[in-house]
Motif scaffolding. Structure first.
Motif, mmCIF file in Angstrom:
data_model
loop_
_atom_site.group_PDB
_atom_site.id
_atom_site.type_symbol
_atom_site.label_atom_id
_atom_site.label_comp_id
_atom_site.label_asym_id
_atom_site.label_seq_id
_atom_site.Cartn_x
_atom_site.Cartn_y
_atom_site.Cartn_z
ATOM 1 N N ILE A 22 15.617 -0.415 -0.340
ATOM 2 C CA ILE A 22 15.807 -1.802 -0.777
ATOM 3 C C ILE A 22 15.861 -2.775 0.401
ATOM 4 O O ILE A 22 15.374 -3.912 0.309
ATOM 5 C CB ILE A 22 17.102 -1.915 -1.612
ATOM 6 N N LYS A 23 16.454 -2.367 1.525
ATOM 7 C CA LYS A 23 16.669 -3.299 2.638
ATOM 8 C C LYS A 23 15.887 -2.936 3.902
ATOM 9 O O LYS A 23 15.179 -3.766 4.460
ATOM 10 C CB LYS A 23 18.164 -3.365 2.967
ATOM 11 N N ARG A 24 16.033 -1.682 4.357
ATOM 12 C CA ARG A 24 15.514 -1.326 5.672
ATOM 13 C C ARG A 24 13.986 -1.290 5.711
ATOM 14 O O ARG A 24 13.362 -1.879 6.581
ATOM 15 C CB ARG A 24 16.108 0.028 6.073
ATOM 16 N N TRP A 25 13.371 -0.599 4.760
ATOM 17 C CA TRP A 25 11.909 -0.550 4.735
ATOM 18 C C TRP A 25 11.288 -1.941 4.611
ATOM 19 O O TRP A 25 10.349 -2.256 5.343
ATOM 20 C CB TRP A 25 11.436 0.356 3.601
ATOM 21 N N PRO A 26 11.763 -2.797 3.698
ATOM 22 C CA PRO A 26 11.165 -4.141 3.608
ATOM 23 C C PRO A 26 11.271 -4.938 4.908
ATOM 24 O O PRO A 26 10.346 -5.692 5.256
ATOM 25 C CB PRO A 26 11.969 -4.808 2.478
ATOM 26 N N THR A 30 8.067 -6.253 6.841
ATOM 27 C CA THR A 30 7.956 -7.687 7.107
ATOM 28 C C THR A 30 7.724 -7.946 8.592
ATOM 29 O O THR A 30 6.930 -8.834 8.964
ATOM 30 C CB THR A 30 9.222 -8.422 6.631
ATOM 31 N N ASN A 31 8.399 -7.191 9.450
ATOM 32 C CA ASN A 31 8.200 -7.354 10.894
ATOM 33 C C ASN A 31 6.756 -7.048 11.287
ATOM 34 O O ASN A 31 6.178 -7.721 12.157
ATOM 35 C CB ASN A 31 9.151 -6.439 11.666
ATOM 36 N N ILE A 32 6.160 -6.025 10.659
ATOM 37 C CA ILE A 32 4.762 -5.695 10.953
ATOM 38 C C ILE A 32 3.852 -6.838 10.520
ATOM 39 O O ILE A 32 2.939 -7.247 11.247
ATOM 40 C CB ILE A 32 4.355 -4.391 10.246
ATOM 41 N N ILE A 33 4.109 -7.371 9.325
ATOM 42 C CA ILE A 33 3.303 -8.496 8.826
ATOM 43 C C ILE A 33 3.408 -9.683 9.770
ATOM 44 O O ILE A 33 2.391 -10.320 10.122
ATOM 45 C CB ILE A 33 3.754 -8.879 7.404
ATOM 46 N N ASP A 34 4.633 -10.010 10.204
ATOM 47 C CA ASP A 34 4.825 -11.139 11.129
ATOM 48 C C ASP A 34 4.085 -10.914 12.440
ATOM 49 O O ASP A 34 3.459 -11.840 12.985
ATOM 50 C CB ASP A 34 6.318 -11.336 11.402
ATOM 51 N N GLU A 35 4.143 -9.680 12.938
ATOM 52 C CA GLU A 35 3.467 -9.381 14.205
ATOM 53 C C GLU A 35 1.952 -9.532 14.064
ATOM 54 O O GLU A 35 1.283 -10.077 14.945
ATOM 55 C CB GLU A 35 3.816 -7.975 14.676
ATOM 56 N N LEU A 79 1.636 -3.246 -0.476
ATOM 57 C CA LEU A 79 2.472 -2.059 -0.350
ATOM 58 C C LEU A 79 3.951 -2.415 -0.496
ATOM 59 O O LEU A 79 4.706 -1.739 -1.216
ATOM 60 C CB LEU A 79 2.228 -1.412 1.012
ATOM 61 N N LYS A 80 4.370 -3.489 0.152
ATOM 62 C CA LYS A 80 5.761 -3.926 0.078
ATOM 63 C C LYS A 80 6.138 -4.289 -1.364
ATOM 64 O O LYS A 80 7.230 -3.937 -1.842
ATOM 65 C CB LYS A 80 5.967 -5.134 1.007
ATOM 66 N N TYR A 81 5.250 -4.965 -2.052
ATOM 67 C CA TYR A 81 5.490 -5.363 -3.447
ATOM 68 C C TYR A 81 5.656 -4.127 -4.330
ATOM 69 O O TYR A 81 6.577 -4.044 -5.150
ATOM 70 C CB TYR A 81 4.316 -6.221 -3.919
ATOM 71 N N GLU A 82 4.760 -3.157 -4.170
ATOM 72 C CA GLU A 82 4.796 -1.967 -5.004
ATOM 73 C C GLU A 82 6.003 -1.083 -4.674
ATOM 74 O O GLU A 82 6.581 -0.460 -5.571
ATOM 75 C CB GLU A 82 3.492 -1.193 -4.840
ATOM 76 N N MET A 83 6.369 -1.037 -3.417
ATOM 77 C CA MET A 83 7.530 -0.255 -3.009
ATOM 78 C C MET A 83 8.794 -0.764 -3.705
ATOM 79 O O MET A 83 9.588 0.023 -4.235
ATOM 80 C CB MET A 83 7.696 -0.334 -1.487
ATOM 81 N N ALA A 84 8.982 -2.076 -3.716
ATOM 82 C CA ALA A 84 10.185 -2.668 -4.309
ATOM 83 C C ALA A 84 10.254 -2.440 -5.812
ATOM 84 O O ALA A 84 11.340 -2.496 -6.399
ATOM 85 C CB ALA A 84 10.230 -4.163 -4.004
ATOM 86 N N ARG A 85 9.119 -2.169 -6.433
ATOM 87 C CA ARG A 85 9.068 -1.990 -7.886
ATOM 88 C C ARG A 85 8.866 -0.536 -8.282
ATOM 89 O O ARG A 85 8.528 -0.238 -9.426
ATOM 90 C CB ARG A 85 7.960 -2.881 -8.455
ATOM 91 N N ASP A 86 9.058 0.361 -7.336
ATOM 92 C CA ASP A 86 8.998 1.796 -7.602
ATOM 93 C C ASP A 86 7.666 2.213 -8.217
ATOM 94 O O ASP A 86 7.616 3.045 -9.127
ATOM 95 C CB ASP A 86 10.161 2.220 -8.508
ATOM 96 N N GLU A 127 7.483 8.181 3.903
ATOM 97 C CA GLU A 127 7.444 7.172 4.963
ATOM 98 C C GLU A 127 6.109 7.098 5.692
ATOM 99 O O GLU A 127 5.724 8.012 6.413
ATOM 100 C CB GLU A 127 8.574 7.426 5.976
ATOM 101 N N TYR A 128 5.358 6.048 5.477
ATOM 102 C CA TYR A 128 4.434 5.402 6.411
ATOM 103 C C TYR A 128 3.099 6.048 6.746
ATOM 104 O O TYR A 128 2.324 5.456 7.465
ATOM 105 C CB TYR A 128 5.154 5.088 7.726
#
Length: 495
Positions: A22-26, A30-35, A79-86, A127-128
């Motif tokens: 819920i917290k750490r992966w997002p 997000t940091n990767i997207i920003d980079e 990927l982030k969207y789908e992860m949060a929605r299982d 993971e990843y």
């Protein structure tokens, strides 16, 4: 037939794991997207400088790279969207990388068992690996490590600890003859080196998203008093048994199955340096990296080379950070408590390590120039470390690697991920003996696991200690303050 544990594996919704999903992966994603956004922004600026030459091949390449970068951002955002929605995990596309078929076959089996979503898939699968495929299939980003800048930044913030350790090594060198002639003193230093290497694992980038620079420095405290104070946090302590084993070796090879880049890799190199420079027991060290940027801060072949380069350039690399710790002092006067000659000590240490690499005393299990993804056969010797399988199945899945490790005098598994792979990330009762949790791997070669606790799985801890910590409300399994030093000799099935 593959070993089957008597207990089920952890999944991302187990206790602290749910917080990770819920917290750490997002945050990491997000940091990767920003980079990537930043990287593409600078590429656009470079392209605009060539505005007067629309047909320039260089401009075309820049535009292609920006388009691919934006495409990767779109995929990662999805990927982030789908992860949060299982949602269900996707198969790995044909990206030319290692273990694609292994992951996809495993995903089919998980789907048949209805465990193929982000909240239900086992940790060792979830993971990843898919994330790397987004880069691997491109023309311009297939050599790009999305975690590199974070690794370098955190390494730079470890400057004060690195410089202090370099001076410790310098002082050690002055008493080398005395140490070599006095095994009891050598044993004391060995214990300090083991602890230094152990606590280096506390600075895991994937867990540092909420920590300040002061927090990181506290985790990297290297003074002897601090080491002694921390010894009470070592819940399983096989240091004596390891030293007794090492003393039986003569000109042996030691292997490090690496975990995190940055400060932890530095402490691994320090421990390896001690073993080959100051003891008659070890003459060479093999370091086993990952070949894809998998668990955020994992050591890649390029990280190993870059670390040695940065250490040899310490005055340039670390000067700004160290100077900022005290506006009234300079490094030459001992900034922030750092010894005046620390930069020179670090340069000498880095030069010695480079010399060890050139002579084959230190070497990677794969060529130093192995590209991300492995480059075909070039990274073959390291491909096993990034499969979703536990290490129990090493002999069956990679028999050549299993046979090679049997030639080692000691195989050191670093960090939380390697520990979870050793135990299958299974919900073992924490008092389960270490060798039982290793399954068929137990006794195959001398094995030392150095791990600070950052996930629920933990074995070999005395039952009374567990009950006391649990009663006190300690988050001893997950907060990184507690640690395990677990050793099992070869051909032994007893704890």
């Amino acid at each position: 037939m593959a070993f089957k544990a008597p207990y089920p594996p952890y999944d991302p919704t187990d206790k602290a794991g749910y917080d990770t999903v819920i917290k750490r992966w997002p945050i990491i994603i997000t940091n990767i997207i920003d980079e990537l956004h930043n990287a593409c922004h600078f590429l656009v600026l470079e392209s605009q400088k060539l505005e007067g030459d629309a047909a320039s091949p260089e401009k075309k390449v820049l535009e292609e790279k920006v388009a691919e970068g934006n495409g990767i951002v779109s995929k990662i955002s999805k990927l982030k969207y789908e992860m949060a929605r299982d949602r269900a995990l996707e198969p790995i596309p044909d990206d030319g990388g290692s273990n694609r078929e292994v992951f996809n076959k495993e995903l089919e089996e998980l789907a048949s068992d209805r465990r193929n979503t982000w909240f239900t898939a086992p940790w060792l699968y979830a993971e990843y690996r898919l994330l790397w495929s987004y880069f691997a299939v491109t023309q311009h980003w297939n050599k790009y490590d999305p975690f590199r800048l974070s690794k370098v930044k955190t390494f730079k913030h470890s400057g004060a600890s690195i410089l202090k350790i370099a001076t410790i090594l310098h002082e050690l060198e002055k008493s080398k003859d005395e140490l070599v002639s006095d095994p009891s003193r050598l044993g004391v230093i060995f214990t300090e080196m083991v602890q230094m290497c152990l606590w280096g694992n506390a600075t895991d980038l994937s867990l540092l998203t909420h920590l300040t620079e002061e927090d990181i420095r506290n985790l990297q405290t290297v003074e002897k008093d601090a080491q002694e104070a921390r010894s009470k946090f070592i819940l399983k302590d096989d240091q004596h048994a390891v030293w007794e084993h090492v003393k039986t070796l003569k000109d042996a090879r030691v292997d490090f199955v690496l975990d995190n880049s940055g400060f932890e890799l530095f402490t691994d190199l320090v421990f390896a340096d001690f073993l080959v420079t100051y003891t008659p027991h070890v003459s060479s060290v093999v370091f086993h990296p990952k070949i894809i940027p998998w668990f955020v801060s994992d050591v890649l072949p390029q990280d190993f080379s870059e670390t040695l380069q940065l250490l040899s350039e310490a005055p340039t690399f670390l000067l700004d950070f160290v100077s900022s710790s005290s506006s009234s002092e300079t490094p030459s006067s001992g900034t922030g408590g750092i010894p005046p000659d620390a930069f020179a000590h670090l340069k000498a240490t880095a030069d010695r390590w480079q010399d060890y690499v050139s002579k084959g005393i230190f070497k990677l299990s794969v060529p130093l120039d192995t590209p991300l993804g492995g480059g075909g056969d070039k990274g073959k010797e390291a491909s096993f470390w990034t499969t979703p399988h536990p290490y129990w199945n090493l002999a069956g899945l990679d028999p050549s690697l299993a046979e090679d490790l049997k030639k080692s005098g000691l195989v050191i598994f670093k960090g939380d991920l390697n520990y979870r792979k050793l135990t299958g990330d299974i919900k073992w009762p924490s008092w389960t003996p270490f060798q039982e949790a290793l399954g068929p791997l137990a006794g195959e070669f001398p094995l030392l696991s150095l791990r600070t606790n950052k996930a629920d799985v933990a074995v070999g801890v005395p039952k009374d200690v567990i009950e006391k910590l649990d009663a006190a409300g300690e988050k001893w399994r997950i907060d990184g303050r507690y640690a395990l030093i677990s050793f099992l000799p070869a051909s032994s099935k007893a704890e």
